[in-house]
Design an enzyme around this catalytic site. Structure first.
Site, PDB file in Angstrom:
ATOM      1  N   LEU A   1      40.877 -54.164 -14.004  1.00  0.00           N
ATOM      2  CA  LEU A   1      41.414 -53.673 -15.278  1.00  0.00           C
ATOM      3  C   LEU A   1      40.967 -52.232 -15.547  1.00  0.00           C
ATOM      4  CD1 LEU A   1      41.180 -56.842 -17.573  1.00  0.00           C
ATOM      5  CD2 LEU A   1      43.072 -56.051 -16.158  1.00  0.00           C
ATOM      6  N   SER A   2      40.528 -51.548 -14.506  1.00  0.00           N
ATOM      7  CA  SER A   2      40.245 -50.102 -14.567  1.00  0.00           C
ATOM      8  C   SER A   2      39.117 -49.708 -15.503  1.00  0.00           C
ATOM      9  CB  SER A   2      41.510 -49.321 -14.958  1.00  0.00           C
ATOM     10  OG  SER A   2      42.460 -49.469 -13.976  1.00  0.00           O
ATOM     11  N   SER A   3      38.014 -50.421 -15.399  1.00  0.00           N
ATOM     12  CA  SER A   3      36.849 -50.021 -16.194  1.00  0.00           C
ATOM     13  C   SER A   3      36.362 -48.639 -15.749  1.00  0.00           C
ATOM     14  CB  SER A   3      35.721 -51.048 -16.074  1.00  0.00           C
ATOM     15  OG  SER A   3      35.353 -51.216 -14.729  1.00  0.00           O
TER      16      SER A   3
ATOM     17  N   TYR B   1      40.507 -51.631   0.628  1.00  0.00           N
ATOM     18  CA  TYR B   1      41.398 -50.688  -0.063  1.00  0.00           C
ATOM     19  C   TYR B   1      41.644 -49.424   0.758  1.00  0.00           C
ATOM     20  CZ  TYR B   1      43.369 -47.806  -3.759  1.00  0.00           C
ATOM     21  OH  TYR B   1      44.197 -47.000  -4.500  1.00  0.00           O
TER      22      TYR B   1
ATOM     23  N   ASP C   1      45.568 -45.610 -12.386  1.00  0.00           N
ATOM     24  CA  ASP C   1      44.613 -46.102 -13.387  1.00  0.00           C
ATOM     25  C   ASP C   1      44.255 -45.012 -14.384  1.00  0.00           C
ATOM     26  OD1 ASP C   1      44.742 -48.144 -11.610  1.00  0.00           O
ATOM     27  OD2 ASP C   1      42.669 -47.990 -10.917  1.00  0.00           O
TER      28      ASP C   1
HETATM   29  C1  GLA Z   1      43.288 -49.578  -7.722  1.00  0.00           C
HETATM   30  C2  GLA Z   1      43.447 -48.069  -7.572  1.00  0.00           C
HETATM   31  C3  GLA Z   1      44.854 -47.644  -7.997  1.00  0.00           C
HETATM   32  C4  GLA Z   1      45.928 -48.474  -7.291  1.00  0.00           C
HETATM   33  C5  GLA Z   1      45.612 -49.966  -7.390  1.00  0.00           C
HETATM   34  C6  GLA Z   1      46.551 -50.813  -6.565  1.00  0.00           C
HETATM   35  O1  GLA Z   1      43.368 -49.949  -9.073  1.00  0.00           O
HETATM   36  O2  GLA Z   1      42.497 -47.382  -8.352  1.00  0.00           O
HETATM   37  O3  GLA Z   1      45.024 -46.264  -7.739  1.00  0.00           O
HETATM   38  O4  GLA Z   1      46.077 -48.075  -5.966  1.00  0.00           O
HETATM   39  O5  GLA Z   1      44.293 -50.260  -6.986  1.00  0.00           O
HETATM   40  O6  GLA Z   1      47.845 -50.723  -7.062  1.00  0.00           O
END
Ligand code: GLA
Length: 344
Positions: A105-107, A201, A152
């Site tokens: 969730l992009s903390s 990733y 994000d």
């Molecule tokens: C993470 C990365 C994003 C994106 C997603 C997958 O959240 O920070 O830039 O690549 O994974 O969609």
């Protein structure tokens, strides 16, 4: 005493996963949970960062990077602002966050964007919201060693909580996209930890770059048909197929007013992430299967990078809590520790 305060939200991505570093399309929405950063100028050249939820305090000087993960994000933002010519004074920084950590969730983006917003106010910097997102992404790549895309940070800097934000990650053009009528967003944590940097990733990103190179194009965004991928070795072909079909799903979602059609695209996205992109796990598949089988759910998929973390579902608003309880009851009954994250 010179002080400033700023905050920024986490995000959940509805559609367009692993497309951003391929110059593709994404469709995130901000969540209500936010990260708040307070800064106070102090004597000397030391920066002291206290993370309330972690109960940790880290001290560093610019030019001497801290080893703690959360402090690296703050350090990266300070260094990038300094690189642009700002005079960064000694600082006491307080971070507090409601954004769930390490679940997709992009903390980290919320921390970077809140830090940069706070610096913008404190030091009267001329930074617009897109530049803030770009600096935040660089902080993550250059100082936290995750070769992330820009979704994000753009979402944290520019998205709202009541509608999705379509972002073309190549041009950074964007437009608001209303959620389908009669639908609401549910996010459940699988309870399986996920460390982005330690995961596959960066490997996925390299595979996509290799595929684009083999095809003689700048990025997988430029693929124009599935047949074009036939020349690729199996793994690259499946990675590229995910990116191509996922971009098409985001485009279809834009014309899709009805929740069922949108949900179907989310289900297809999950299958593609599971089979072609191979970033799902047994627990995520189970949680998604349980969600998809539940009355009141239009569609569900893993969200974020994968390898653990959270799932997102599009549901009938009136049944949101009932769906969460029923699915978590079954999921946790199999020995897992899932929980509801959105609505908080
Ligand atoms: C993470 C990365 C994003 C994106 C997603 C997958 O959240 O920070 O830039 O690549 O994974 O969609």
């Amino acid at each position: 005493m010179k002080q400033a305060v700023a905050d920024a939200p986490g995000r959940v991505n509805l559609l367009g996963e692993h497309t951003d570093y391929n110059d593709g399309f994404v469709l995130p929405v901000a969540i209500t949970q936010r990260t708040r950063v307070t800064m106070e100028v102090i004597e000397g050249d030391t920066v002291e960062v206290h993370a309330r939820e972690l109960g940790e305090t880290v001290r560093f000087r610019l030019g001497e990077p801290p080893s703690d993960h959360f402090a690296s994000y703050v350090y990266g933002c300070l260094m990038l602002v300094k690189e642009r010519g700002a005079q960064v004074p000694g600082l006491r920084i307080e971070v507090s966050s409601e954004v769930p950590m390490g679940v997709g969730l992009s903390s980290s983006a919320a921390l970077e964007v809140a830090t940069l917003r706070c610096l913008r106010t404190l030091l009267s910097l001329d930074l617009d919201d897109v530049v803030i997102a770009q600096l935040a992404q660089r902080a993550e790549i250059e100082y936290a060693n995750v070769r992330c895309g820009i979704m994000d940070q753009m979402a944290s800097s520019l998205a709202a909580t009541d509608r999705a934000l379509l972002i073309d990650t190549r041009s950074l053009e964007r437009r608001d996209v209303p959620l389908p009528a009669g639908s609401a967003v549910l996010v459940l944590d699988s309870g399986v930890a996920r460390t982005l940097a330690g995961s596959g990733y960066n490997q996925r990103r390299s595979e996509c770059e290799a595929a684009a190179q083999a095809l003689g194009i700048a990025s997988l965004r430029e693929v124009t048909s599935l047949q074009q991928l036939d020349v690729l070795p199996d793994v690259q072909k499946r990675r590229a197929r995910h990116v191509y079909t996922e971009n098409a799903r985001v485009m279809s979602a834009l014309d899709c007013q009805d929740a069922r059609g949108f949900g179907q695209l989310m289900n297809e996205s999950h299958a593609s992430l599971r089979d072609d992109y191979e970033v799902s796990t047994g627990e995520l598949n189970l949680l998604v299967d349980l969600l998809q089988a539940q009355p009141g759910v239009f569609g569900a998929r893993l969200t974020g990078a994968g390898f653990g973390g959270a799932c997102v579902a599009l549901c009938e608003p009136a049944r949101l809590l009932e769906v969460a309880d029923a699915v978590l009851g079954k999921y946790n009954g199999q020995g897992h520790s899932g929980k509801r994250l959105v609505p908080a």
